[in-house]
Write a protein that holds these residues in place. Structure first.
Motif, PDB file in Angstrom:
ATOM      1  N   THR A 155       0.859  -1.184   0.000  1.00 44.55           N
ATOM      2  CA  THR A 155       0.000   0.000   0.000  1.00 44.55           C
ATOM      3  C   THR A 155       0.892   1.230   0.000  1.00 44.55           C
ATOM      4  O   THR A 155       1.647   1.469   0.937  1.00 44.55           O
ATOM      5  CB  THR A 155      -0.934   0.006   1.229  1.00 44.55           C
ATOM      6  N   SER A 159      -1.709   6.410  -1.502  1.00 42.82           N
ATOM      7  CA  SER A 159      -2.870   5.659  -2.000  1.00 42.82           C
ATOM      8  C   SER A 159      -4.154   6.187  -1.368  1.00 42.82           C
ATOM      9  O   SER A 159      -4.156   6.790  -0.291  1.00 42.82           O
ATOM     10  CB  SER A 159      -2.709   4.177  -1.674  1.00 42.82           C
ATOM     11  N   ALA A 160      -5.262   5.960  -2.044  1.00 42.46           N
ATOM     12  CA  ALA A 160      -6.561   6.434  -1.569  1.00 42.46           C
ATOM     13  C   ALA A 160      -6.903   5.933  -0.167  1.00 42.46           C
ATOM     14  O   ALA A 160      -7.392   6.723   0.650  1.00 42.46           O
ATOM     15  CB  ALA A 160      -7.656   6.050  -2.569  1.00 42.46           C
ATOM     16  N   PRO A 161      -6.672   4.658   0.161  1.00 45.05           N
ATOM     17  CA  PRO A 161      -7.026   4.216   1.517  1.00 45.05           C
ATOM     18  C   PRO A 161      -6.289   4.996   2.618  1.00 45.05           C
ATOM     19  O   PRO A 161      -6.883   5.346   3.635  1.00 45.05           O
ATOM     20  CB  PRO A 161      -6.624   2.741   1.537  1.00 45.05           C
ATOM     21  N   LEU A 163      -4.812   8.118   2.281  1.00 48.91           N
ATOM     22  CA  LEU A 163      -5.219   9.526   2.230  1.00 48.91           C
ATOM     23  C   LEU A 163      -6.584   9.743   2.868  1.00 48.91           C
ATOM     24  O   LEU A 163      -6.794  10.706   3.609  1.00 48.91           O
ATOM     25  CB  LEU A 163      -5.207  10.038   0.796  1.00 48.91           C
ATOM     26  N   THR A 164      -7.520   8.857   2.588  1.00 49.50           N
ATOM     27  CA  THR A 164      -8.868   8.973   3.127  1.00 49.50           C
ATOM     28  C   THR A 164      -8.859   8.927   4.655  1.00 49.50           C
ATOM     29  O   THR A 164      -9.506   9.742   5.312  1.00 49.50           O
ATOM     30  CB  THR A 164      -9.767   7.861   2.561  1.00 49.50           C
ATOM     31  N   ARG A 165      -8.103   7.972   5.207  1.00 49.60           N
ATOM     32  CA  ARG A 165      -8.055   7.833   6.672  1.00 49.60           C
ATOM     33  C   ARG A 165      -7.357   9.033   7.309  1.00 49.60           C
ATOM     34  O   ARG A 165      -7.787   9.523   8.346  1.00 49.60           O
ATOM     35  CB  ARG A 165      -7.359   6.540   7.067  1.00 49.60           C
ATOM     36  N   GLU A 167      -7.007  12.172   6.050  1.00 49.11           N
ATOM     37  CA  GLU A 167      -7.798  13.396   5.899  1.00 49.11           C
ATOM     38  C   GLU A 167      -8.951  13.446   6.909  1.00 49.11           C
ATOM     39  O   GLU A 167      -9.290  14.521   7.406  1.00 49.11           O
ATOM     40  CB  GLU A 167      -8.306  13.526   4.471  1.00 49.11           C
TER      41      GLU A 167
END
Length: 171
Positions: A155, A159-161, A163-165, A167
């Protein structure tokens, strides 16, 4: 009696948050790095190695740190030779990272991350269900000191996973 159990449960539930923030590391730059100094901020802890196929992730870690540090994110690199892919001493690691990746994120000295000699933070993370299986495993500690999520080597830092967590935890 019920109130006593509720109070005991509340105290026990708070222990993991207190535990994560009570750890400190020796800094590769000298002095100490204390997680308590970053209380209230998310911290992405990454066990790293200089001679690993995932070493180019240092670029992504630095970019992540630059993108979010002003909003509170700390990225902590923890060089480790537990998988036999780290350079021989702290000075060599520091030089390698400065020359090849221009890192300015916090970095520890070479540290054990698994087994009986693991750093106390990594022993605590193991009780939370996270033990690095290889270099560049990532553990996100929330502002309250709890383990939010962890990811393996494949990962990527941007990666999106991840960045999402991150942010969701920022101011």
């Amino acid at each position: 009696m019920l109130r006593i159990f509720a109070l005991a449960f509340a105290v026990l539930a708070a222990l993991p948050a207190l535990a994560a923030q009570s750890f400190s590391f020796a800094s590769i730059d000298g002095g100490n790095l204390s997680l308590d100094d970053w209380k209230g901020r998310p911290v992405l802890v990454v066990n790293t190695a200089s001679r690993c196929g995932f070493t180019p992730q240092y670029d992504g870690l630095q970019a992540l740190y630059e993108r979010y540090r002003d909003r509170g994110l700390v990225v902590l690199a923890v060089p480790s030779d537990d998988f036999r892919q780290e350079l021989g001493n702290d000075a060599a690691v520091k030089d390698f990272c400065e020359v090849n990746f221009d890192l300015d994120m916090p970095m520890t000295t070479i540290t054990h991350v698994k087994g009986p000699e693991a750093h106390p933070l990594y022993k605590w993370l193991a009780t939370q269900g996270f033990t690095p299986g290889w270099n560049f495993n990532k553990a996100l500690i929330g502002p309250d000191g709890t383990l939010v999520e962890s990811w393996g080597s494949t990962t990527r830092p941007l990666s999106a996973p991840i960045l999402t967590r991150i942010e969701a935890l920022l101011d």
